[in-house]
Design an enzyme around this catalytic site. Structure first.
Site, short mmCIF file in Angstrom:
data_model
loop_
_atom_site.label_atom_id
_atom_site.label_comp_id
_atom_site.label_asym_id
_atom_site.label_seq_id
_atom_site.Cartn_x
_atom_site.Cartn_y
_atom_site.Cartn_z
N ASP A 161 -70.87 4.68 43.93
CA ASP A 161 -69.84 5.71 44.14
C ASP A 161 -69.32 5.66 45.57
OD1 ASP A 161 -68.21 7.82 43.49
OD2 ASP A 161 -69.76 9.35 43.72
N HIS B 61 -61.97 -0.40 45.80
CA HIS B 61 -62.63 -1.08 44.67
C HIS B 61 -62.84 -2.56 45.00
CE1 HIS B 61 -62.57 2.50 42.35
NE2 HIS B 61 -61.26 2.50 42.09
N ASN C 273 -64.31 7.27 32.78
CA ASN C 273 -63.36 6.73 33.76
C ASN C 273 -62.01 6.35 33.14
OD1 ASN C 273 -65.91 5.05 35.75
ND2 ASN C 273 -64.95 7.03 36.09
C1 FPP Z 1 -66.83 5.10 41.71
O1 FPP Z 1 -66.32 5.36 43.00
C2 FPP Z 1 -66.61 3.70 41.42
C3 FPP Z 1 -66.02 3.23 40.30
C4 FPP Z 1 -65.53 4.08 39.20
C5 FPP Z 1 -65.78 1.79 40.14
C6 FPP Z 1 -66.91 0.89 40.50
C7 FPP Z 1 -66.36 -0.45 40.74
C8 FPP Z 1 -66.73 -1.30 41.71
C9 FPP Z 1 -67.89 -1.08 42.59
C10 FPP Z 1 -65.95 -2.52 41.99
C11 FPP Z 1 -66.12 -3.72 41.17
C12 FPP Z 1 -67.31 -3.84 40.30
C13 FPP Z 1 -67.70 -5.02 39.79
C14 FPP Z 1 -68.85 -5.08 38.88
C15 FPP Z 1 -67.02 -6.27 40.13
P1 FPP Z 1 -64.93 6.07 43.18
O2 FPP Z 1 -63.88 5.06 43.33
O3 FPP Z 1 -64.74 7.07 42.11
O4 FPP Z 1 -65.10 6.71 44.59
P2 FPP Z 1 -64.74 8.19 45.05
O5 FPP Z 1 -65.83 9.06 44.49
O6 FPP Z 1 -64.81 8.06 46.53
O7 FPP Z 1 -63.38 8.53 44.55
#
Ligand code: FPP
Length: 243
Positions: free
Chosen positions: A15, A32, A63
């Site tokens: 996260d 990301h 999501n």
């Molecule tokens: C949550 O943080 C993260 C996600 C929903 C996406 C996770 C994806 C990755 C780590 C990148 C690529 C993954 C792979 C396996 C190649 P958020 O973006 O919701 O963060 P926030 O809470 O700060 O909004």
């Protein structure tokens, strides 16, 4: 190699990509992409430290509620990751599996998943499970429906969950669940498998995660006293029974 971590199951809720990007005046996809770099570091460190299974929460079934552009950007990132990392996984003996629903994924992504899983199917040094369109509650519901009211052992039920998640084998219980990004919740991730997991909530954002962070998390884990509901003297037996 730190032998006491040998074979354990580490799961990570990655996260903080969006906040990390926004704090730098950038749009969320930038976070990301940086998050994908952190995934590479985490996988490399997990393999080096002797972790047996690493499960990463890449995209929850909830999501899909995000803006279409963010969702399609993430799906492209998953495909690029599979295309770019499969050869490295084979070199390092890492079996790559994508767990979750498959019926809402695009054909090109499905083909990349199948190719990566096929290419790494005989790797045995570590399992890397990437959860995409994953909901623990949905897999529990599906497994319960498949059980059709029959009395099942926990192992049998774990096998049904594996089928729901397109996982070729049931997974060992999670030993350590890490969540970055400062929130302290489990967000519908591996609810069955984390029954006795140690939980570690880190304030850093996922793109800041390094191999050193994983090593330090594992060191913290190794100081935890795991009893699995038993008294300390019998905890080793209880741990073995928990799988
Ligand atoms: C949550 O943080 C993260 C996600 C929903 C996406 C996770 C994806 C990755 C780590 C990148 C690529 C993954 C792979 C396996 C190649 P958020 O973006 O919701 O963060 P926030 O809470 O700060 O909004």
């Amino acid at each position: 190699m730190v032998p006491q971590f040998s074979g354990i199951h580490v799961a990570i809720i990655m996260d903080g990509n969006g906040r990390w990007a926004q704090a730098r005046g950038m749009a969320r996809p930038f976070g990301h992409r940086a998050g994908a770099q952190a995934v590479r570091r985490a996988v490399e460190a997990a393999r080096r430290l002797g972790v047996g299974t690493l499960t990463l929460y890449a995209f929850s079934s909830d999501n899909w509620k995000r803006p279409g552009k963010e969702v399609s950007g993430l799906m492209r990132l998953f495909r690029a990751f599979l295309a770019g990392e499969t050869a490295r996984c084979v070199e390092n003996g890492i079996r790559l599996q994508v767990v979750g629903r498959r019926d809402r994924l695009s054909m090109p992504l499905l083909r990349s998943i199948e190719a990566a899983e096929k290419a790494t199917a005989s790797c045995t040094e570590m399992r890397l499970r990437v959860a995409v369109d994953y909901s623990a509650r949905d897999s529990l519901l599906g497994a319960a429906a498949m059980a059709e009211g029959k009395e099942l052992s926990r192992e049998d039920f774990s096998r049904l969950i594996a089928i729901m998640n397109h996982d070729p084998l049931p997974v060992r219980d999670v030993d350590l669940l890490i969540r970055t990004g400062g929130e302290q919740r489990v967000s519908d991730f591996l609810l069955w498998e984390i029954a006795y997991a140690e939980l570690l909530f880190l304030p850093l954002m996922w793109p800041e995660f390094t191999g050193g962070e994983l090593e330090s998390a594992l060191r913290q884990y190794s100081t935890r006293e795991r009893r699995f509901g038993a008294l300390l003297a019998t905890a080793a037996t209880a741990a073995a029974a928990a799988g």
